[in-house]
Design an enzyme around this catalytic site. Sequence first.
Site, PDB file in Angstrom:
ATOM      1  N   ASN A  25       0.743  -1.241  -0.061  1.00  0.00           N
ATOM      2  CA  ASN A  25       0.046  -0.028  -0.230  1.00  0.00           C
ATOM      3  C   ASN A  25       1.022   1.206   0.120  1.00  0.00           C
ATOM      4  O   ASN A  25       0.959   1.721   0.877  1.00  0.00           O
ATOM      5  CB  ASN A  25      -0.927  -0.009   1.020  1.00  0.00           C
ATOM      6  CG  ASN A  25      -2.038   1.124   1.139  1.00  0.00           C
ATOM      7  OD1 ASN A  25      -1.906   2.038   0.499  1.00  0.00           O
ATOM      8  ND2 ASN A  25      -2.798   1.016   1.942  1.00  0.00           N
ATOM      9  N   TYR A  32       1.976   8.072   5.533  1.00  0.00           N
ATOM     10  CA  TYR A  32       2.668   7.693   7.166  1.00  0.00           C
ATOM     11  C   TYR A  32       4.077   8.268   7.228  1.00  0.00           C
ATOM     12  O   TYR A  32       4.539   8.864   8.017  1.00  0.00           O
ATOM     13  CB  TYR A  32       2.784   6.220   7.537  1.00  0.00           C
ATOM     14  CG  TYR A  32       1.273   5.705   7.782  1.00  0.00           C
ATOM     15  CD1 TYR A  32       0.247   6.536   8.408  1.00  0.00           C
ATOM     16  CD2 TYR A  32       0.884   4.555   7.091  1.00  0.00           C
ATOM     17  CE1 TYR A  32      -1.098   6.017   8.542  1.00  0.00           C
ATOM     18  CE2 TYR A  32      -0.454   3.989   7.473  1.00  0.00           C
ATOM     19  CZ  TYR A  32      -1.539   4.825   7.957  1.00  0.00           C
ATOM     20  OH  TYR A  32      -2.693   4.422   8.224  1.00  0.00           O
TER      21      TYR A  32
END
Length: 62
Positions: A25, A32
């Site tokens: 992903n 993040y």
Amino acid sequence: MIHKASEIAGQLHKHRIWLGVWEHNQPARRFYEHLGFQVISDHIFTLGQSRQRDLIMARGLI
């Protein structure tokens, strides 16, 4: 949600927070990383008949 998790962790006198993200992903991983998370480990799990790998990411509290 990450800001709230950081707030609660700080109230509990923790020094970092961590999360798991699927290794493939890429948009989530970049998001993040932008927030200061770094890969610190990984975790293999089974989904149906398939073995999947999550990356464990962490960051220190600000």
